[in-house]
Design an enzyme around this catalytic site. Structure first.
Site, PDB file in Angstrom:
ATOM      1  N   TYR A   6     -11.901 -10.361  13.657  1.00 31.97           N
ATOM      2  CA  TYR A   6     -11.062  -9.513  12.793  1.00 31.97           C
ATOM      3  C   TYR A   6      -9.900 -10.351  12.244  1.00 31.97           C
ATOM      4  O   TYR A   6      -9.622 -10.355  11.038  1.00 31.97           O
ATOM      5  CB  TYR A   6     -10.535  -8.349  13.629  1.00 31.97           C
ATOM      6  CG  TYR A   6      -9.642  -7.408  12.902  1.00 31.97           C
ATOM      7  CD1 TYR A   6      -8.269  -7.576  12.933  1.00 31.97           C
ATOM      8  CD2 TYR A   6     -10.169  -6.353  12.173  1.00 31.97           C
ATOM      9  CE1 TYR A   6      -7.436  -6.707  12.264  1.00 31.97           C
ATOM     10  CE2 TYR A   6      -9.340  -5.484  11.506  1.00 31.97           C
ATOM     11  CZ  TYR A   6      -7.984  -5.674  11.556  1.00 31.97           C
ATOM     12  OH  TYR A   6      -7.155  -4.821  10.879  1.00 31.97           O
ATOM     13  N   ALA A   8      -9.720 -13.604  11.970  1.00 27.80           N
ATOM     14  CA  ALA A   8     -10.218 -14.629  11.039  1.00 27.80           C
ATOM     15  C   ALA A   8     -10.487 -14.017   9.673  1.00 27.80           C
ATOM     16  O   ALA A   8     -10.180 -14.612   8.632  1.00 27.80           O
ATOM     17  CB  ALA A   8     -11.505 -15.246  11.605  1.00 27.80           C
ATOM     18  N   SER A   9     -11.012 -12.796   9.660  1.00 25.08           N
ATOM     19  CA  SER A   9     -11.325 -12.163   8.370  1.00 25.08           C
ATOM     20  C   SER A   9     -10.046 -11.919   7.565  1.00 25.08           C
ATOM     21  O   SER A   9     -10.014 -12.116   6.348  1.00 25.08           O
ATOM     22  CB  SER A   9     -12.060 -10.839   8.600  1.00 25.08           C
ATOM     23  OG  SER A   9     -11.186  -9.864   9.162  1.00 25.08           O
ATOM     24  N   LYS A  10      -8.985 -11.558   8.259  1.00 24.98           N
ATOM     25  CA  LYS A  10      -7.728 -11.293   7.553  1.00 24.98           C
ATOM     26  C   LYS A  10      -7.119 -12.599   7.013  1.00 24.98           C
ATOM     27  O   LYS A  10      -6.585 -12.639   5.913  1.00 24.98           O
ATOM     28  CB  LYS A  10      -6.738 -10.588   8.474  1.00 24.98           C
ATOM     29  CG  LYS A  10      -7.205  -9.221   8.957  1.00 24.98           C
ATOM     30  CD  LYS A  10      -7.535  -8.280   7.808  1.00 24.98           C
ATOM     31  CE  LYS A  10      -7.947  -6.927   8.341  1.00 24.98           C
ATOM     32  NZ  LYS A  10      -8.340  -5.988   7.290  1.00 24.98           N
ATOM     33  N   VAL A  41      -0.448   1.373  10.496  1.00 26.41           N
ATOM     34  CA  VAL A  41      -0.190   2.479   9.562  1.00 26.41           C
ATOM     35  C   VAL A  41      -0.899   3.736  10.062  1.00 26.41           C
ATOM     36  O   VAL A  41      -2.012   3.642  10.625  1.00 26.41           O
ATOM     37  CB  VAL A  41      -0.701   2.143   8.146  1.00 26.41           C
ATOM     38  CG1 VAL A  41      -0.287   3.242   7.144  1.00 26.41           C
ATOM     39  CG2 VAL A  41      -0.171   0.794   7.681  1.00 26.41           C
ATOM     40  N   ASN A  42      -0.283   4.871   9.876  1.00 25.02           N
ATOM     41  CA  ASN A  42      -0.787   6.153  10.406  1.00 25.02           C
ATOM     42  C   ASN A  42      -1.988   6.624   9.587  1.00 25.02           C
ATOM     43  O   ASN A  42      -1.862   7.504   8.724  1.00 25.02           O
ATOM     44  CB  ASN A  42       0.346   7.192  10.373  1.00 25.02           C
ATOM     45  CG  ASN A  42      -0.076   8.508  10.977  1.00 25.02           C
ATOM     46  OD1 ASN A  42      -1.052   8.555  11.736  1.00 25.02           O
ATOM     47  ND2 ASN A  42       0.631   9.572  10.627  1.00 25.02           N
ATOM     48  N   THR A  43      -3.150   5.986   9.827  1.00 22.14           N
ATOM     49  CA  THR A  43      -4.391   6.368   9.130  1.00 22.14           C
ATOM     50  C   THR A  43      -5.518   6.555  10.158  1.00 22.14           C
ATOM     51  O   THR A  43      -5.334   6.284  11.356  1.00 22.14           O
ATOM     52  CB  THR A  43      -4.845   5.258   8.166  1.00 22.14           C
ATOM     53  OG1 THR A  43      -5.288   4.132   8.967  1.00 22.14           O
ATOM     54  CG2 THR A  43      -3.748   4.842   7.213  1.00 22.14           C
TER      55      THR A  43
HETATM   56  N1  LIG Z   1      -4.073   1.373   9.331  1.00 21.43           N
HETATM   57  C1  LIG Z   1      -3.576   0.245   9.812  1.00 21.43           C
HETATM   58  O1  LIG Z   1      -2.878   0.223  10.855  1.00 21.43           O
HETATM   59  C2  LIG Z   1      -3.820  -1.066   9.103  1.00 21.43           C
HETATM   60  C3  LIG Z   1      -2.928  -2.108   9.307  1.00 21.43           C
HETATM   61  C4  LIG Z   1      -3.178  -3.329   8.657  1.00 21.43           C
HETATM   62  C5  LIG Z   1      -4.285  -3.481   7.831  1.00 21.43           C
HETATM   63  N2  LIG Z   1      -5.123  -2.435   7.687  1.00 21.43           N
HETATM   64  C6  LIG Z   1      -6.322  -2.665   6.863  1.00 21.43           C
HETATM   65  O2  LIG Z   1      -6.273  -1.826   5.712  1.00 21.43           O
HETATM   66  C7  LIG Z   1      -7.611  -1.522   5.310  1.00 21.43           C
HETATM   67  C8  LIG Z   1      -7.728  -0.015   5.162  1.00 21.43           C
HETATM   68  O3  LIG Z   1      -7.351   0.533   6.406  1.00 21.43           O
HETATM   69  P1  LIG Z   1      -7.041   2.093   6.533  1.00 21.43           P
HETATM   70  O4  LIG Z   1      -6.073   2.231   7.662  1.00 21.43           O
HETATM   71  O5  LIG Z   1      -6.699   2.690   5.199  1.00 21.43           O
HETATM   72  O6  LIG Z   1      -8.480   2.613   6.993  1.00 21.43           O
HETATM   73  P2  LIG Z   1      -9.096   4.067   6.861  1.00 21.43           P
HETATM   74  O7  LIG Z   1     -10.340   4.012   7.683  1.00 21.43           O
HETATM   75  O8  LIG Z   1      -8.072   5.111   7.154  1.00 21.43           O
HETATM   76  O9  LIG Z   1      -9.449   4.219   5.314  1.00 21.43           O
HETATM   77  C9  LIG Z   1     -10.468   3.417   4.753  1.00 21.43           C
HETATM   78  C10 LIG Z   1     -10.936   4.145   3.512  1.00 21.43           C
HETATM   79  O10 LIG Z   1     -11.865   3.297   2.828  1.00 21.43           O
HETATM   80  C11 LIG Z   1     -12.973   4.085   2.412  1.00 21.43           C
HETATM   81  N3  LIG Z   1     -14.116   3.182   2.252  1.00 21.43           N
HETATM   82  C12 LIG Z   1     -14.876   2.618   3.223  1.00 21.43           C
HETATM   83  N4  LIG Z   1     -15.832   1.856   2.665  1.00 21.43           N
HETATM   84  C13 LIG Z   1     -15.647   1.916   1.322  1.00 21.43           C
HETATM   85  C14 LIG Z   1     -16.319   1.339   0.184  1.00 21.43           C
HETATM   86  N5  LIG Z   1     -17.399   0.568   0.350  1.00 21.43           N
HETATM   87  N6  LIG Z   1     -15.878   1.643  -1.061  1.00 21.43           N
HETATM   88  C15 LIG Z   1     -14.798   2.456  -1.218  1.00 21.43           C
HETATM   89  N7  LIG Z   1     -14.114   3.037  -0.194  1.00 21.43           N
HETATM   90  C16 LIG Z   1     -14.544   2.760   1.055  1.00 21.43           C
HETATM   91  C17 LIG Z   1     -13.156   5.098   3.526  1.00 21.43           C
HETATM   92  O11 LIG Z   1     -13.844   6.233   3.040  1.00 21.43           O
HETATM   93  C18 LIG Z   1     -11.701   5.430   3.873  1.00 21.43           C
HETATM   94  O12 LIG Z   1     -11.186   6.484   3.076  1.00 21.43           O
HETATM   95  C19 LIG Z   1      -8.549  -2.106   6.393  1.00 21.43           C
HETATM   96  O13 LIG Z   1      -9.036  -3.352   5.949  1.00 21.43           O
HETATM   97  C20 LIG Z   1      -7.609  -2.314   7.587  1.00 21.43           C
HETATM   98  O14 LIG Z   1      -8.014  -3.370   8.434  1.00 21.43           O
HETATM   99  C21 LIG Z   1      -4.930  -1.213   8.269  1.00 21.43           C
HETATM  100  C1  LIG Z   2      -8.241  -3.941  16.855  1.00 22.69           C
HETATM  101  C2  LIG Z   2      -9.474  -3.180  16.464  1.00 22.69           C
HETATM  102  C3  LIG Z   2      -9.406  -2.681  15.018  1.00 22.69           C
HETATM  103  O1  LIG Z   2     -10.510  -1.868  14.713  1.00 22.69           O
HETATM  104  C4  LIG Z   2      -8.167  -1.843  14.863  1.00 22.69           C
HETATM  105  C5  LIG Z   2      -7.416  -1.980  13.768  1.00 22.69           C
HETATM  106  C6  LIG Z   2      -6.161  -1.210  13.681  1.00 22.69           C
HETATM  107  C7  LIG Z   2      -5.315  -1.354  12.661  1.00 22.69           C
HETATM  108  C8  LIG Z   2      -5.556  -2.352  11.533  1.00 22.69           C
HETATM  109  C9  LIG Z   2      -4.984  -3.718  11.851  1.00 22.69           C
HETATM  110  O2  LIG Z   2      -5.120  -4.538  10.711  1.00 22.69           O
HETATM  111  C10 LIG Z   2      -3.576  -3.623  12.327  1.00 22.69           C
HETATM  112  C11 LIG Z   2      -2.700  -4.624  12.215  1.00 22.69           C
HETATM  113  C12 LIG Z   2      -1.437  -4.430  12.829  1.00 22.69           C
HETATM  114  C13 LIG Z   2      -0.550  -5.462  12.996  1.00 22.69           C
HETATM  115  C14 LIG Z   2       0.581  -5.173  13.805  1.00 22.69           C
HETATM  116  C15 LIG Z   2       1.580  -5.987  14.024  1.00 22.69           C
HETATM  117  C16 LIG Z   2       1.915  -7.179  13.178  1.00 22.69           C
HETATM  118  O3  LIG Z   2       1.985  -6.790  11.825  1.00 22.69           O
HETATM  119  C17 LIG Z   2       3.207  -7.753  13.675  1.00 22.69           C
HETATM  120  C18 LIG Z   2       3.980  -8.384  12.579  1.00 22.69           C
HETATM  121  C19 LIG Z   2       5.229  -8.973  13.157  1.00 22.69           C
HETATM  122  C20 LIG Z   2       5.958  -9.762  12.076  1.00 22.69           C
HETATM  123  O4  LIG Z   2       5.296 -10.645  11.451  1.00 22.69           O
HETATM  124  O5  LIG Z   2       7.137  -9.426  11.839  1.00 22.69           O
END
Ligand SMILES: NC(=O)c1ccc[n+]([C@@H]2O[C@H](COP(=O)([O-])OP(=O)(O)OC[C@H]3O[C@@H](n4cnc5c(N)ncnc54)[C@H](O)[C@@H]3O)[C@@H](O)[C@H]2O)c1
Ligand SMILES: CC[C@@H](O)/C=C/C=C\C[C@@H](O)/C=C/C=C/C=C\[C@@H](O)CCCC(=O)O
Length: 111
Positions: A6, A8-10, A41-43
Site C-alpha cells: 500500500y 509503495a503504491s502511494k 479521513v472520515n470515509t
Molecule cells: N479515507 C482516508 O483515511 C484516506 C486517507 C488517505 C488517502 N486515502 C485514499 O483516498 C482514496 C479514496 O479513499 P476514500 O476514503 O474516499 O475511499 P472510499 O472507499 O470511501 O471511496 C472510494 C469511492 O471510489 C468509488 N470507486 C471505486 N472504484 C471506482 C472506479 N473504478 N471508478 C470510479 N469510482 C470508483 C467507490 O464507489 C467509492 O465511492 C483511496 O486511494 C485511499 O487510499 C484515503
Molecule cells: C491500512 C489498510 C488500508 O486498507 C486502510 C487505509 C485507511 C486509510 C487510507 C490511508 O491512505 C490512510 C493514510 C493515513 C495517514 C495517516 C497519517 C499520516 O498522514 C501522518 C502524516 C504526518 C505528517 O506528515 O505530518
C-alpha cells in the site's frame, strides 16, 4: 510497516504525478497534475480496517492502524474538498504534493 505494498503504491502515485506534471509542462499540454495526500479521513475506507477480508495477512496489524488513527486523528471530507478546490483554482500548482493533516492542515511537501 503495516502495509508495505500500500505504501509503495502511494509513493508510486507521487512519482507518477510529478513526472507527468513535468511532461505536461515541457509538452505545453495545458494540463496541471497534482497529488492530494490526506491523513485519515472520515470515509467508508476506514471501516475496511475492521474486516479481515480487506486486510488479509495484515489483519493482525489492525490494532496498530487503529492506534495510528487515534494518534493522527480523523479529518472530515469537507476539509479535503477545500484542499481540492485550492488545487483547482491555483494555476501555479503543477507537480505539487498537497498534504492535509489534523496538526498542520493544508500544507505542501517538497520532495
Ligand atoms: N479515507 C482516508 O483515511 C484516506 C486517507 C488517505 C488517502 N486515502 C485514499 O483516498 C482514496 C479514496 O479513499 P476514500 O476514503 O474516499 O475511499 P472510499 O472507499 O470511501 O471511496 C472510494 C469511492 O471510489 C468509488 N470507486 C471505486 N472504484 C471506482 C472506479 N473504478 N471508478 C470510479 N469510482 C470508483 C467507490 O464507489 C467509492 O465511492 C483511496 O486511494 C485511499 O487510499 C484515503
Ligand atoms: C491500512 C489498510 C488500508 O486498507 C486502510 C487505509 C485507511 C486509510 C487510507 C490511508 O491512505 C490512510 C493514510 C493515513 C495517514 C495517516 C497519517 C499520516 O498522514 C501522518 C502524516 C504526518 C505528517 O506528515 O505530518
Amino acid at each position: 510497516a503495516h502495509c508495505p505494498v500500500y505504501t509503495a503504491s502511494k509513493h508510486g502515485v507521487l512519482g507518477f504525478t510529478r513526472s507527468l506534471a513535468e511532461a505536461s509542462r515541457l509538452g505545453n499540454y495545458g494540463i496541471r497534475i497534482n497529488a492530494l495526500c490526506p491523513s485519515f479521513v472520515n470515509t467508508a475506507i476506514l471501516d475496511t480496517i475492521n474486516h479481515e477480508e480487506n486486510l488479509g495477512n495484515f489483519y493482525q496489524f489492525k490494532d496498530g492502524v487503529k492506534n495510528l488513527i487515534k494518534v493522527f486523528g480523523v479529518l472530515e471530507p469537507s476539509v479535503i474538498a477545500d484542499g481540492f478546490v485550492q488545487l483547482l483554482e491555483d494555476d501555479s500548482l503543477n507537480g505539487a504534493v498537497m498534504k492535509i493533516t489534523t496538526t498542520k492542515g493544508v500544507h505542501f511537501e517538497n520532495y
